[in-house]
Design a protein around this motif. Structure first.
Motif, mmCIF file in Angstrom:
data_model
loop_
_atom_site.group_PDB
_atom_site.id
_atom_site.type_symbol
_atom_site.label_atom_id
_atom_site.label_comp_id
_atom_site.label_asym_id
_atom_site.label_seq_id
_atom_site.Cartn_x
_atom_site.Cartn_y
_atom_site.Cartn_z
ATOM 1 N N ARG A 1 3.536 -10.098 -18.805
ATOM 2 C CA ARG A 1 4.812 -9.446 -18.520
ATOM 3 C C ARG A 1 6.016 -10.280 -18.941
ATOM 4 O O ARG A 1 7.162 -9.863 -18.790
ATOM 5 C CB ARG A 1 4.878 -9.091 -17.038
ATOM 6 N N SER B 1 -1.090 -6.924 -19.403
ATOM 7 C CA SER B 1 -1.220 -7.865 -18.283
ATOM 8 C C SER B 1 -0.233 -9.020 -18.395
ATOM 9 O O SER B 1 0.016 -9.730 -17.424
ATOM 10 C CB SER B 1 -2.649 -8.419 -18.216
ATOM 11 N N GLU C 1 7.933 -11.062 -12.717
ATOM 12 C CA GLU C 1 7.847 -10.293 -11.473
ATOM 13 C C GLU C 1 8.822 -9.118 -11.445
ATOM 14 O O GLU C 1 8.801 -8.319 -10.505
ATOM 15 C CB GLU C 1 8.116 -11.216 -10.281
ATOM 16 N N GLN D 1 1.086 -14.287 -15.177
ATOM 17 C CA GLN D 1 1.444 -13.102 -15.974
ATOM 18 C C GLN D 1 2.383 -13.428 -17.138
ATOM 19 O O GLN D 1 3.032 -12.533 -17.680
ATOM 20 C CB GLN D 1 2.068 -12.016 -15.094
ATOM 21 N N ARG E 1 4.712 -1.171 -14.232
ATOM 22 C CA ARG E 1 4.333 0.164 -14.716
ATOM 23 C C ARG E 1 5.178 1.254 -14.020
ATOM 24 O O ARG E 1 5.900 0.966 -13.111
ATOM 25 C CB ARG E 1 2.870 0.523 -14.452
ATOM 26 N N GLU F 1 9.160 2.016 -6.461
ATOM 27 C CA GLU F 1 9.001 0.847 -5.606
ATOM 28 C C GLU F 1 10.341 0.180 -5.335
ATOM 29 O O GLU F 1 10.637 -0.220 -4.199
ATOM 30 C CB GLU F 1 8.043 -0.148 -6.276
ATOM 31 N N LYS G 1 5.017 -3.909 -10.423
ATOM 32 C CA LYS G 1 3.707 -4.050 -11.076
ATOM 33 C C LYS G 1 3.782 -3.913 -12.591
ATOM 34 O O LYS G 1 2.770 -3.965 -13.270
ATOM 35 C CB LYS G 1 2.739 -3.003 -10.500
ATOM 36 N N GLU H 1 6.607 3.813 -11.889
ATOM 37 C CA GLU H 1 6.160 3.371 -10.565
ATOM 38 C C GLU H 1 7.108 2.317 -10.000
ATOM 39 O O GLU H 1 7.403 2.299 -8.800
ATOM 40 C CB GLU H 1 4.751 2.767 -10.717
ATOM 41 N N ASP H 2 7.590 1.430 -10.894
ATOM 42 C CA ASP H 2 8.468 0.349 -10.439
ATOM 43 C C ASP H 2 9.804 0.873 -9.926
ATOM 44 O O ASP H 2 10.388 0.294 -9.001
ATOM 45 C CB ASP H 2 8.696 -0.654 -11.573
ATOM 46 N N LYS I 1 7.957 -5.259 -4.852
ATOM 47 C CA LYS I 1 6.762 -5.815 -5.518
ATOM 48 C C LYS I 1 6.462 -4.970 -6.751
ATOM 49 O O LYS I 1 5.741 -3.981 -6.674
ATOM 50 C CB LYS I 1 5.582 -5.835 -4.552
#
Length: 263
Positions: free
Chosen positions: A53, A51, A204, A17, A263, A247, A261, A243-244, A259
């Protein structure tokens, strides 16, 4: 996934990534000509893909970049100084700042002139201990460009920046680390593995939160404390609906690794 081929002046590939941009004119200490500058802009544009990062910029061979190839500057049929700045270096610096993800400069050798200032315009700069930084402009009757007069005084202070730029002294990676010009200097033997480890970690992490952090840091250059508090509020509200973020909180409460992503 190379940009063109291993003979290109820029080598680009994606791994874990992370978009890896390697300046690839080692016989010229990766000095920029028009082909290389435009190829780097193309690589940076490709790194805008969600995609990817994290982005790493480094050099092939013994140097990071010696800046502008002076043979091109003095060529009567060359692009000329005005086009070199407006079409080569300025778009590169702005593209690095506009990327909504961290950009890591991995300075593997000498970074001189525009090469040094492109590195300093990245979000995080690490350098091998054998590397060095040189504001070489005064030695040939020019002023620092490529954002150098913007970033260097903010990193090391007005007096230090003036001395470094006017006297054109070589700054070792160790001294650059000590004065806050860069994030960290690394033993040469450990440099490749450490760069990869940092890149993997950045890739990550919650990419949007890092992008908002990057924007907040940029805004801090031109805003008052009160304005910056408002900016932080706006960016934090955006981060809090990602979303992160959900999470990260869930992972924290459940005492497990997050984990993210991006987003």
């Amino acid at each position: 996934m190379p940009l063109a081929s291993n003979m290109s002046s820029i080598i680009f590939h994606i791994e874990n990534q992370t978009g890896w941009i390697t300046l690839n004119r080692p016989e010229k200490l990766n000095a920029f000509n028009r082909e290389m500058a435009l190829a780097m802009q193309e690589a940076l544009n490709r790194c805008a893909d969600n995609s990817i990062r994290c982005v790493v910029i480094t050099g092939a061979g013994k140097g990071f970049s010696a800046g502008q190839d002076l043979a091109e500057v003095t060529d009567p049929s060359g692009p000329g100084m005005a086009r070199i700045l407006s079409e080569h270096f300025n778009p590169i610096v702005l593209a690095i700042r506009d990327l909504k993800k961290p950009v890591l400069a991995a300075v593997n050798g000498v970074a001189a002139g525009a090469g040094a200032n492109i590195a300093l315009g990245c979000d995080i700069v690490v350098a091998a201990k054998s590397a060095s930084f040189i504001q070489a402009f005064s030695r040939i009757g020019l002023i620092p460009d490529s954002g150098g007069t913007f970033y260097l005084p903010r990193l090391v202070g007005q007096q230090k920046a003036a001395g470094i730029m006017m006297l054109g002294e070589k700054i070792s990676a160790t001294d650059a680390d000590r004065m806050g010009m860069i994030y960290k200097s690394i033993d040469d033997e450990q440099f490749p593995d450490t760069v990869r480890k940092i890149a993997d970690e950045l890739a990550e992490l919650p990419t949007l939160a890092l992008a908002y952090t990057k924007k907040a840091l940029q805004w801090s250059f031109t805003h008052t404390l009160q304005e910056q508090l408002i900016n932080e509020d706006k960016l934090q509200q955006r981060a809090a609906v990602t979303e992160d973020f959900r999470e990260g909180v869930d992972a924290f409460l459940k005492k497990r690794p997050a984990k993210f992503k991006g987003r």
